[in-house]
Scaffold this motif. Structure first.
Motif, PDB file in Angstrom:
ATOM      1  N   ALA A 162      46.003 172.856  24.258  1.00  0.00           N
ATOM      2  CA  ALA A 162      47.393 172.131  23.903  1.00  0.00           C
ATOM      3  C   ALA A 162      48.640 172.869  24.446  1.00  0.00           C
ATOM      4  N   GLY A 163      49.815 171.930  24.912  1.00  0.00           N
ATOM      5  CA  GLY A 163      50.921 172.478  25.345  1.00  0.00           C
ATOM      6  C   GLY A 163      51.145 172.678  26.815  1.00  0.00           C
ATOM      7  N   PHE A 164      50.104 172.104  27.844  1.00  0.00           N
ATOM      8  CA  PHE A 164      50.270 172.359  29.058  1.00  0.00           C
ATOM      9  C   PHE A 164      51.133 171.264  29.643  1.00  0.00           C
ATOM     10  N   ASP A 165      52.020 171.922  30.928  1.00  0.00           N
ATOM     11  CA  ASP A 165      52.556 171.292  31.685  1.00  0.00           C
ATOM     12  C   ASP A 165      51.673 170.515  32.768  1.00  0.00           C
ATOM     13  N   VAL A 166      50.707 171.486  33.313  1.00  0.00           N
ATOM     14  CA  VAL A 166      50.066 170.989  34.439  1.00  0.00           C
ATOM     15  C   VAL A 166      48.470 171.360  34.303  1.00  0.00           C
ATOM     16  N   CYS A 167      47.525 170.380  34.202  1.00  0.00           N
ATOM     17  CA  CYS A 167      46.190 170.615  34.227  1.00  0.00           C
ATOM     18  C   CYS A 167      45.684 170.345  35.773  1.00  0.00           C
ATOM     19  N   ILE A 168      44.700 171.100  36.160  1.00  0.00           N
ATOM     20  CA  ILE A 168      44.110 171.017  37.583  1.00  0.00           C
ATOM     21  C   ILE A 168      42.713 170.988  37.457  1.00  0.00           C
ATOM     22  N   ASP A 169      42.052 169.930  38.169  1.00  0.00           N
ATOM     23  CA  ASP A 169      40.584 169.800  38.056  1.00  0.00           C
ATOM     24  C   ASP A 169      39.945 169.678  39.403  1.00  0.00           C
ATOM     25  N   ILE A 227      43.783 165.797  40.003  1.00  0.00           N
ATOM     26  CA  ILE A 227      42.141 165.894  40.123  1.00  0.00           C
ATOM     27  C   ILE A 227      41.795 165.630  41.563  1.00  0.00           C
ATOM     28  N   THR A 228      40.725 166.485  41.770  1.00  0.00           N
ATOM     29  CA  THR A 228      40.026 166.349  43.172  1.00  0.00           C
ATOM     30  C   THR A 228      38.666 166.208  42.818  1.00  0.00           C
ATOM     31  N   SER A 229      38.077 165.214  43.387  1.00  0.00           N
ATOM     32  CA  SER A 229      36.826 164.528  43.299  1.00  0.00           C
ATOM     33  C   SER A 229      36.098 164.353  44.641  1.00  0.00           C
ATOM     34  N   CYS A 230      34.828 164.601  44.727  1.00  0.00           N
ATOM     35  CA  CYS A 230      33.938 163.984  45.908  1.00  0.00           C
ATOM     36  C   CYS A 230      32.838 163.086  45.323  1.00  0.00           C
ATOM     37  N   ASN A 231      32.746 162.737  43.988  1.00  0.00           N
ATOM     38  CA  ASN A 231      31.892 161.731  43.696  1.00  0.00           C
ATOM     39  C   ASN A 231      32.721 160.321  43.203  1.00  0.00           C
ATOM     40  N   TRP A 232      33.796 160.513  43.109  1.00  0.00           N
ATOM     41  CA  TRP A 232      34.563 159.357  42.449  1.00  0.00           C
ATOM     42  C   TRP A 232      35.652 158.814  43.423  1.00  0.00           C
ATOM     43  N   THR A 233      35.747 157.562  43.928  1.00  0.00           N
ATOM     44  CA  THR A 233      36.646 157.001  44.599  1.00  0.00           C
ATOM     45  C   THR A 233      38.008 156.814  44.001  1.00  0.00           C
ATOM     46  N   LYS A 234      39.339 156.605  44.711  1.00  0.00           N
ATOM     47  CA  LYS A 234      40.542 156.634  44.097  1.00  0.00           C
ATOM     48  C   LYS A 234      40.529 155.379  43.047  1.00  0.00           C
ATOM     49  N   GLU A 235      40.141 154.316  43.298  1.00  0.00           N
ATOM     50  CA  GLU A 235      39.902 153.114  42.364  1.00  0.00           C
ATOM     51  C   GLU A 235      39.228 153.448  41.197  1.00  0.00           C
TER      52      GLU A 235
END
Length: 237
Positions: A145-152, A189-197
């Motif tokens: 909890a309490g994070f300003d930025v989460c990166i995946d 988030i950066t993903s190679c499995n999911w499209t933007k939509e």
């Protein structure tokens, strides 16, 4: 692999039934979605690092880190912002964040070998003030909890591939992310499995779409698309 679909800006709030309908245009599950796979992979990378100092693979490559870092600097994310690296792997992103001046960093991973590897890599870089925890993001019991930025960078992808109840896992991910971020906190988030939509639909409740980051594009059959999607969201209530 992403295709050339409509440019959607968001879908408002969605119910659980709508969430299932809009985001579960799924693909086959895989061993890449299992903890056992990643523990074995990071155990090998840990041994390699101890033997020859090789930090191992950078998921999606160095440019995937650089594009997020460029956005953070352009958006003037403060250097003392509380930043969470979800599924830190070998800790390479934590190293780059620290080198760019960010000093309130936490990395988590459910693989003990990953955590040990990341700590070793950070220690080798002289970065002793970065926190790395063995934590399962989906079962953290409100610890985050309490994070300003989460990166995946690939963790949501892996959760989506889990052969055991990945639908529930994707819902848990969104709920945990909401709890982890402060109001108006940033999610990259950066993903190679999911499209933007598909990502816009999955994170349509509790998040506001901010920006799509440029990624390499390709052309096929007269259409243009991207093999990787990189999006920025803001936590809203």
């Amino acid at each position: 692999m992403a295709d050339a679909r409509r440019d959607s800006r968001g879908c408002g709030n969605c119910s659980d039934s709508e969430e299932d309908k809009c985001s579960d245009d799924d693909f086959e599950t895989s061993k890449l979605g299992t903890k056992e796979y990643w523990e074995e992979a990071y155990q090998k990378e840990l041994e390699s690092f101890k033997d020859i100092g090789d930090v191992g693979e950078i998921w999606f490559g160095e440019e995937s880190m650089n594009r997020v870092l460029r956005w953070m600097q352009k958006a003037k994310i403060p250097e003392d912002a509380a930043i969470l690296d979800i599924g830190t792997g070998n800790g390479a992103f934590l190293v780059e964040l620290a080198k760019h001046g960010y000093r309130n960093l936490t990395g988590i991973d459910y693989s003990p070998a990953s955590v040990e590897l990341a700590r070793n890599v950070l220690q080798a870089e002289g970065l002793s003030d970065v926190t790395v925890k063995e934590t399962d993001f989906l079962n953290c019991g409100g610890e985050l909890a309490g994070f300003d930025v989460c990166i995946d960078k690939g963790t949501f992808d892996a959760i989506s591939l889990n052969p055991d109840n990945n639908k529930e896992g994707k819902k848990l991910y969104v709920h945990t992310l909401k709890d982890a971020l402060k109001d108006s906190g940033i999610f990259a988030i950066t993903s190679c499995n999911w499209t933007k939509e598909q990502l816009l639909e999955r994170f349509c409740e509790g998040f506001e779409f901010v920006q799509e980051l440029p990624t390499p594009s390709f052309q096929f059959g007269g259409k243009t698309g991207n093999s990787v999607a990189a999006l920025i969201f803001k936590r809203v209530h």
